[in-house]
Write an enzyme that holds these catalytic residues in place. Sequence first.
Site, PDB file in Angstrom:
ATOM      1  N   ARG A  55       1.581  59.959 -29.907  1.00  0.00           N
ATOM      2  CA  ARG A  55       1.186  59.490 -28.573  1.00  0.00           C
ATOM      3  C   ARG A  55       1.246  60.661 -27.597  1.00  0.00           C
ATOM      4  O   ARG A  55       1.700  61.735 -27.946  1.00  0.00           O
ATOM      5  CB  ARG A  55       2.108  58.348 -28.120  1.00  0.00           C
ATOM      6  N   GLY A  56       0.783  60.362 -26.377  1.00  0.00           N
ATOM      7  CA  GLY A  56       0.692  61.434 -25.392  1.00  0.00           C
ATOM      8  C   GLY A  56      -0.689  62.056 -25.508  1.00  0.00           C
ATOM      9  O   GLY A  56      -1.151  62.371 -26.619  1.00  0.00           O
ATOM     10  N   ALA A  57      -1.355  62.235 -24.361  1.00  0.00           N
ATOM     11  CA  ALA A  57      -2.771  62.608 -24.398  1.00  0.00           C
ATOM     12  C   ALA A  57      -3.070  63.884 -25.197  1.00  0.00           C
ATOM     13  O   ALA A  57      -3.916  63.849 -26.106  1.00  0.00           O
ATOM     14  CB  ALA A  57      -3.289  62.720 -22.960  1.00  0.00           C
TER      15      ALA A  57
ATOM     16  N   ARG B 181      -7.457  54.545 -29.246  1.00  0.00           N
ATOM     17  CA  ARG B 181      -6.903  54.189 -27.915  1.00  0.00           C
ATOM     18  C   ARG B 181      -7.931  54.645 -26.874  1.00  0.00           C
ATOM     19  O   ARG B 181      -8.506  55.727 -27.025  1.00  0.00           O
ATOM     20  CB  ARG B 181      -5.544  54.856 -27.660  1.00  0.00           C
TER      21      ARG B 181
ATOM     22  N   GLN C   1       9.346  55.348 -23.341  1.00  0.00           N
ATOM     23  CA  GLN C   1       9.087  56.768 -23.650  1.00  0.00           C
ATOM     24  C   GLN C   1      10.013  57.688 -22.861  1.00  0.00           C
ATOM     25  O   GLN C   1      10.331  58.790 -23.300  1.00  0.00           O
ATOM     26  CB  GLN C   1       7.618  57.130 -23.338  1.00  0.00           C
TER      27      GLN C   1
ATOM     28  N   ASP D  93      -3.315  61.071 -18.610  1.00  0.00           N
ATOM     29  CA  ASP D  93      -4.166  60.712 -19.749  1.00  0.00           C
ATOM     30  C   ASP D  93      -5.641  60.998 -19.485  1.00  0.00           C
ATOM     31  O   ASP D  93      -6.422  61.167 -20.416  1.00  0.00           O
ATOM     32  CB  ASP D  93      -3.967  59.244 -20.119  1.00  0.00           C
TER      33      ASP D  93
ATOM     34  N   ASN E 107      -2.355  57.613 -15.623  1.00  0.00           N
ATOM     35  CA  ASN E 107      -1.140  57.962 -16.362  1.00  0.00           C
ATOM     36  C   ASN E 107      -0.368  56.670 -16.634  1.00  0.00           C
ATOM     37  O   ASN E 107      -0.763  55.573 -16.197  1.00  0.00           O
ATOM     38  CB  ASN E 107      -0.290  58.974 -15.592  1.00  0.00           C
ATOM     39  N   LYS E 108       0.728  56.790 -17.328  1.00  0.00           N
ATOM     40  CA  LYS E 108       1.545  55.638 -17.745  1.00  0.00           C
ATOM     41  C   LYS E 108       1.808  54.683 -16.589  1.00  0.00           C
ATOM     42  O   LYS E 108       2.095  55.116 -15.471  1.00  0.00           O
ATOM     43  CB  LYS E 108       2.855  56.172 -18.330  1.00  0.00           C
TER      44      LYS E 108
HETATM   45  O1  MRU Z   1       1.302  55.443 -24.090  1.00  0.00           O
HETATM   46  P1  MRU Z   1       1.640  56.887 -24.193  1.00  0.00           P
HETATM   47  O2  MRU Z   1       3.057  57.140 -24.579  1.00  0.00           O
HETATM   48  O3  MRU Z   1       0.658  57.643 -25.055  1.00  0.00           O
HETATM   49  O4  MRU Z   1       1.457  57.431 -22.707  1.00  0.00           O
HETATM   50  C1  MRU Z   1       1.679  58.787 -22.466  1.00  0.00           C
HETATM   51  C2  MRU Z   1       1.534  59.170 -21.036  1.00  0.00           C
HETATM   52  O5  MRU Z   1       1.192  58.373 -20.186  1.00  0.00           O
HETATM   53  C3  MRU Z   1       1.742  60.614 -20.712  1.00  0.00           C
HETATM   54  O6  MRU Z   1       2.273  60.761 -19.428  1.00  0.00           O
HETATM   55  C4  MRU Z   1       0.398  61.363 -20.785  1.00  0.00           C
HETATM   56  O7  MRU Z   1      -0.263  61.060 -21.984  1.00  0.00           O
HETATM   57  C5  MRU Z   1       0.560  62.812 -20.644  1.00  0.00           C
HETATM   58  S1  MRU Z   1       1.380  63.543 -22.025  1.00  0.00           S
HETATM   59  C6  MRU Z   1       1.443  65.202 -21.782  1.00  0.00           C
END
Ligand code: MRU
Length: 338
Positions: free
Chosen positions: A48-50, A89, A193, A234, A244-245
């Site tokens: 996970r994470g962009a 996703r 997270q 993201d 973002n989250k």
């Molecule tokens: O659902 P996730 O854990 O993939 O969400 C991640 C985030 O929102 C992060 O802040 C974003 O992807 C940036 S990661 C460098």
Amino acid sequence: MTLHAITWDGSTDRLRLLDQTRLPGETVHLDVETVDQLVDAISVLAVRGAPALGVAGAMGVVVALDQARREGWDEGTLEAAIDRVRLARPTAVNLAWGVDQVRPLVAQGRDAVLEAARRLAAEDEAANRELSRLGVDWLLARVDRPRLRVLTHCNAGALATAGWGTALGLVRELHARDRLEFVHADETRPLLQGARLTAYELAEEGIPHAVQSDGAAASTIMRGLVDCAIVGSDRIAANGDVANKIGTLGVALACREAGIPFVVAAPWSTVDLATASGEDIEIEERPGEEVTRYAGVPVTPSASVGFNPAFDVTPARFVTAVVTERGVVSPAAGERMD
Ligand code: MRU
């Protein structure tokens, strides 16, 4: 040293993921052999994470090519499998971007695709280190304190990237320059997270921090307990709107009210100039059970349903700075990404 959550393992010649659903309790790796396994790992947030999703997408094309060879797929089956990875996703633009970066090389064979995917991972880590330097220079020129107190939301660290991290990259850089006092990490419900992953990374590096409930963020900011918020993203639209989250928007609103910088740190691969504004960003809706349960245990009446958007969009006017490896843009001051 930096954690590497996603690698192409030379000894097995397979994609290897650190299973982030098991952290911080257990360090378990997943060897990915099929597209189904990869799509599942992406869906449950094992990876996970962009930026990490970008690398997973690119390496996922190699997974598809290897499976196609083993199982004798025709071209249509291969293309459909690559599309499944690309669409696993919707919000993080990096996933589709990573697939699209290497897809044109399929005709040259899997080794050419693998080499490109590995290069993409190396470039992501280098971009993170560069944007961390630029972001810290920008912050230190604006915040007049010997050591900064930072709030962050979700996990934008080494685990969310090919290595080093974006928002946590800036935190690491501040720490390395002895200019960091303390980090407030939002726990980031529903999948934690922040509590599980950001705290894990900070603890590993001996960085002083506290985990707080998401509901504490606005008050922490308004009480003057932090000097800035730094988050990842993201997808960043051409006008500077930032996805973002879920919960990030509340952090940005509180920063605006308190008059402190709200900083978004992301590699250029997260900037999507084809998306005009945040209104055009698809927000992933995740299963309601992630909200109505805590650590798998039901916490609501059985009649209640969960509402579970995974991301939100912070309008450009609240974004003090977007830091990429190409420099700093100030959407709140009217600057656009293009
Ligand atoms: O659902 P996730 O854990 O993939 O969400 C991640 C985030 O929102 C992060 O802040 C974003 O992807 C940036 S990661 C460098």
